[in-house]
Design an enzyme around this catalytic site. Structure first.
Site, PDB file in Angstrom:
ATOM      1  N   GLY A 101       0.804  -1.222   0.000  1.00 27.15           N
ATOM      2  CA  GLY A 101       0.000   0.000   0.000  1.00 27.15           C
ATOM      3  C   GLY A 101       0.835   1.269   0.000  1.00 27.15           C
ATOM      4  O   GLY A 101       0.329   2.348   0.280  1.00 27.15           O
ATOM      5  N   ALA A 106       4.093   2.252  -8.711  1.00 31.58           N
ATOM      6  CA  ALA A 106       3.968   3.556  -9.375  1.00 31.58           C
ATOM      7  C   ALA A 106       5.263   4.349  -9.243  1.00 31.58           C
ATOM      8  O   ALA A 106       5.693   5.017 -10.193  1.00 31.58           O
ATOM      9  CB  ALA A 106       2.807   4.344  -8.757  1.00 31.58           C
ATOM     10  N   ASP A 150      -2.381   7.345  -7.188  1.00 30.04           N
ATOM     11  CA  ASP A 150      -1.010   6.881  -6.905  1.00 30.04           C
ATOM     12  C   ASP A 150       0.009   7.543  -7.840  1.00 30.04           C
ATOM     13  O   ASP A 150       1.006   8.100  -7.393  1.00 30.04           O
ATOM     14  CB  ASP A 150      -0.903   5.357  -7.104  1.00 30.04           C
ATOM     15  CG  ASP A 150      -1.325   4.588  -5.865  1.00 30.04           C
ATOM     16  OD1 ASP A 150      -2.065   5.160  -5.046  1.00 30.04           O
ATOM     17  OD2 ASP A 150      -0.921   3.414  -5.736  1.00 30.04           O
TER      18      ASP A 150
HETATM   19  O1  PMV Z   1      -1.805   0.948  -4.452  1.00 33.84           O
HETATM   20  P1  PMV Z   1      -2.465   0.945  -3.124  1.00 33.84           P
HETATM   21  O2  PMV Z   1      -2.524  -0.376  -2.451  1.00 33.84           O
HETATM   22  O3  PMV Z   1      -1.956   2.047  -2.228  1.00 33.84           O
HETATM   23  O4  PMV Z   1      -4.027   1.302  -3.338  1.00 33.84           O
HETATM   24  C1  PMV Z   1      -4.433   2.339  -4.140  1.00 33.84           C
HETATM   25  C2  PMV Z   1      -5.666   2.972  -3.638  1.00 33.84           C
HETATM   26  C3  PMV Z   1      -6.993   2.448  -4.142  1.00 33.84           C
HETATM   27  O5  PMV Z   1      -7.928   3.502  -3.892  1.00 33.84           O
HETATM   28  C4  PMV Z   1      -7.405   1.233  -3.346  1.00 33.84           C
HETATM   29  C5  PMV Z   1      -7.008   2.111  -5.618  1.00 33.84           C
HETATM   30  C6  PMV Z   1      -6.895   3.300  -6.544  1.00 33.84           C
HETATM   31  O6  PMV Z   1      -6.631   3.079  -7.728  1.00 33.84           O
HETATM   32  O7  PMV Z   1      -7.101   4.450  -6.117  1.00 33.84           O
END
Ligand code: PMV
Length: 314
Positions: A101, A106, A150
């Protein structure tokens, strides 16, 4: 000649998941956790892609279409309108834990794109907006339906209030009057954003009214949180984090390990605590101050956190 670039990890302060459905969300960079890329000219033909942390060493022409690094290079090549790339070695490294998370995917892609754009002497394609747009295209390959938050936060490296919308996303970069002090604690459980986002979509399809209500509540929390952050009202920010965590639990994206860390942080005096990112594992965040930082850190370790890291937002 060798060209370098790096990008930060990120946390989602408010609004994960609901952001995919058009609600506002807030994310912030974690500048001490970084991914970096180095691009160098090469004697032999071809573009070599190296990711020592992942044990990857392939030539671009042999890389599968779904390979994120290859996809990043191809994105840039297409945007630059180049039929061929010169012989290059591209190496990426990252100190951001994966599948936690913290936006490691990215950040790696954004760093690679920025370094390569600079190396090819295309400063226009190394600008935040261009890097973010290309990173988004790559995210789509392995995330399914990314909201775009992200790639935005890791490319701009600033706290962002983000709304996914057409024809253009709303991207408000903002600062707080008083910086937020956060502890990031890792459950140690790897979680696939694609899986969790897919689960939420299925639940939403089956219970539209209920999920819409949850998403709208998350959006209201994020909008109020922005005001509280800008005003430096940390007590209110904490309350809103707790409210957001409750909504994420109702959404079905928390996990016993996350709940345990959140409960321990609150008990030790955190102003607020919630999971951050997709959920089902990965990291949680706790808002602390001078008096509570050490007791909360200790409580998180005692409750089973694999790592606890301090980060400032604002
Ligand atoms: O990449 P992560 O695990 O930090 O999750 C991204 C956040 C979400 O809202 C769950 C997905 C998104 O595309 O915004």
């Amino acid at each position: 000649m060798e060209t370098h670039a790096s990008s930060p990890g990120k946390i989602i302060l408010f609004g994960e998941h609901a952001v995919v459905y058009g609600q506002p969300a807030i994310a912030a960079p974690v500048s001490q956790l970084r991914a970096s890329a180095a691009v160098a000219d090469r004697e032999r033909k071809g573009v070599r892609l190296l990711a020592p942390d992942l044990g990857q060493d392939v030539l671009l022409r042999d890389a599968p279409g779904a390979d994120a690094l290859a996809a990043a290079v191809r994105q840039l090549q297409a945007r630059a309108g180049l039929k061929r790339l010169p012989p290059l070695t591209i190496m990426v490294q990252s100190a951001i834990p994966i599948a936690s998370g913290l936006g490691s995917g990215a950040a790696i892609v954004a760093a690679l794109i920025r370094a390569l754009a600079r190396h090819l002497q295309r400063p226009d394609l190394a600008e935040n907006e261009a890097v973010s747009a290309m990173t988004y295209e790559v995210e789509k390959i392995y995330h399914g339906t990314p909201s775009g938050i992200d790639n935005t936060v890791v490319s701009y490296e600033q706290t962002v209030y983000f709304v996914r919308r057409r024809p253009e996303n709303l991207i408000d970069l903002f600062t707080s009057t008083k910086s937020l002090r956060l502890l990031l604690a890792d459950t140690g459980i790897h979680s696939s954003t694609r899986l969790v986002v897919g689960h939420v979509r299925k639940q939403w399809q089956a219970n539209q009214a209920r999920y819409e209500r949850i998403f709208v509540s998350c959006g209201t929390v994020a909008a109020e949180a922005r005001q509280a952050i800008e005003a430096g009202d940390h007590f209110r920010v904490g309350e809103l984090m707790d409210k957001n965590q409750q909504l994420l639990r109702e959404m079905g994206v928390s996990a016993p390990e996350l709940d345990r860390l959140v409960g321990a942080a609150k008990k030790a005096g955190a102003l607020g605590a919630k999971l951050s990112g997709a959920g089902w594992g990965g990291n949680m965040i706790a808002l602390v101050n001078e008096q509570t930082v050490e007791p909360v850190r200790q409580a998180l370790v005692d409750a089973g956190a694999r790592t606890v890291l301090e980060s400032a937002v604002g």
